[in-house]
Design a protein around this motif. Sequence first.
Motif, short mmCIF file in Angstrom:
data_model
loop_
_atom_site.label_atom_id
_atom_site.label_comp_id
_atom_site.label_asym_id
_atom_site.label_seq_id
_atom_site.Cartn_x
_atom_site.Cartn_y
_atom_site.Cartn_z
N ILE A 51 -7.72 -15.21 -5.86
CA ILE A 51 -7.67 -16.27 -4.86
C ILE A 51 -6.55 -17.26 -5.14
N VAL A 52 -6.17 -17.97 -4.09
CA VAL A 52 -5.37 -19.19 -4.19
C VAL A 52 -6.21 -20.30 -3.56
N PRO A 53 -6.75 -21.21 -4.36
CA PRO A 53 -7.55 -22.29 -3.77
C PRO A 53 -6.65 -23.42 -3.27
N ILE A 54 -6.96 -23.92 -2.09
CA ILE A 54 -6.25 -25.07 -1.53
C ILE A 54 -7.30 -26.10 -1.13
N TYR A 55 -7.22 -27.27 -1.75
CA TYR A 55 -8.17 -28.33 -1.46
C TYR A 55 -7.56 -29.37 -0.52
N THR A 56 -8.38 -29.84 0.40
CA THR A 56 -7.97 -30.93 1.28
C THR A 56 -8.89 -32.12 1.05
N ASN A 57 -8.38 -33.30 1.31
CA ASN A 57 -9.21 -34.50 1.20
C ASN A 57 -9.82 -34.82 2.55
N ILE A 58 -11.10 -34.51 2.72
CA ILE A 58 -11.82 -34.88 3.94
C ILE A 58 -12.92 -35.88 3.60
N PHE A 59 -12.86 -36.45 2.41
CA PHE A 59 -13.98 -37.15 1.81
C PHE A 59 -13.71 -38.59 1.43
N ALA A 60 -12.51 -38.85 0.93
CA ALA A 60 -12.22 -40.13 0.28
C ALA A 60 -11.12 -40.85 1.04
N PRO A 61 -11.49 -41.69 2.02
CA PRO A 61 -10.46 -42.33 2.83
C PRO A 61 -9.59 -43.29 2.01
N PRO A 62 -8.32 -43.47 2.41
CA PRO A 62 -7.68 -42.98 3.63
C PRO A 62 -7.38 -41.48 3.59
N LEU A 63 -7.62 -40.82 4.73
CA LEU A 63 -7.43 -39.38 4.86
C LEU A 63 -6.16 -39.08 5.66
N PRO A 64 -5.59 -37.90 5.50
CA PRO A 64 -4.50 -37.49 6.40
C PRO A 64 -5.03 -37.38 7.84
N GLN A 65 -4.11 -37.53 8.79
CA GLN A 65 -4.49 -37.41 10.20
C GLN A 65 -4.86 -35.96 10.54
N PRO A 66 -5.69 -35.77 11.57
CA PRO A 66 -6.05 -34.40 11.98
C PRO A 66 -4.84 -33.51 12.26
N THR A 67 -3.82 -34.08 12.87
CA THR A 67 -2.64 -33.27 13.18
C THR A 67 -1.97 -32.73 11.92
N ARG A 68 -2.13 -33.47 10.82
CA ARG A 68 -1.54 -33.02 9.56
C ARG A 68 -2.28 -31.78 9.04
N PHE A 69 -3.58 -31.72 9.26
CA PHE A 69 -4.33 -30.53 8.87
C PHE A 69 -3.85 -29.31 9.67
#
Lengths: 287, 119
Positions: A146-164
């Motif tokens: 695998i290659v794990p890729i983590y995103t921050n959806i938990f600890a604001p400030p978060l990236p904008q939805p468009t960035r995802f």
Amino acid sequence: MAELVAVIASTHHPFYYRASTATGEDRPPFADEWVRKIESFRETLTRANPDVLVMVGSDHFHQLWFDNMPQFLVGKAPFYDANFYNEQREFGLPTMLLTGQEDLSAYVLREGMDAGFDLAYSNELRIDHSITCPIITLRPQNDLPIVPIYTNIFAPPLPQPTRFVQLGRTIRQLIESWPSNQRVAVIGTGHLSLELGGPRQFGPHGPDPEFDHKAVRWIADGDIEGCLGEVSLESLHLPGNATHGFMDFMLMMGVAGEGEKADYVDTYDLFHTMEAYFTWYPNGGLR
Amino acid sequence: MSKYLLNKFLYTIDRDPDLVERYREDPRGTVAWWEREQAGRILNCIDGESSTWLRFDDAEREALATHDYPALFDMGAHPFLTLTLFIGLFERDYEPMGFQTEYARRLSHVTMPYPDITT
């Protein structure tokens, strides 16, 4: 070049492992149908015959903490131990060991940074149920690197939805330009409406069935434009206080592509949350 | 007010099985010990490099010392951290899912928008 053979987006319900392995009086009434749905979903990955899995998820305050919080992080390690004490305690999840595809991690990091994402990385990452749940549901033999890729959806400030969405598009470009003959599947997990630690948690359904219905349509139709038109960091508070995890579904829509209808769609209305399972076969692959 | 420090307490207790039991049995004593000896620890640094400026205010200390999770919610502690730790503390005292639904009921007075959890 590598071939992208499947794009899979799923919820990651941590109770599946316990429900599906429970017997006798301990087995909940919804378990048999849940297992049937998962086994059908699993087949969509199996038939794509992947060599490597790129796994998108989110650390739930396990290894990543407020003193040093990355927005997007790529694991680059030969192995990943998995699941934490509090996940064993609350969900009964087992400890696991996954193998890493380090050369693809290195490629994603180098080329991803050059493509405009200043990605954080980790050479010693213990992964949690956002990645192990889809291994348990979709590849229980745990035999692929695998290659794990983590995103921050938990600890604001978060990236904008468009960035995802943009990161999803970039991940696809990187996989399809990876100089390798491997068959790659991307599996990402998130949430539809979800409430954790608030008054709407653990109800008979997800906290906002209307949002869930719309969200399933956006994903199934690949309607990125419609989704981005209605979803913002502010609006995601309304369906439930943990609904920002939906942005990982938006990332997966970016991988699949604008207007790309999912080849497989299934849902399961459970207590607490609506489960949702989607598979795309890119470029007309296994349709 | 330090949402960060509240979160740090919840996080560091939750990840240690011994501290979960200690906090369940002696919440006030555990909070006092933790604030005195653990609050400043930077998790990736040696003890000699601890922070010197982190303190609870009185309301925060009292909410933690009384297991008052609705108050922690109102203060903007991260709801996931609070929920996870308190399930670990008290789920065992209820029927399956009983504590989780009791938790929701005790927060039923809350209206949108919820307290800001940004740290």
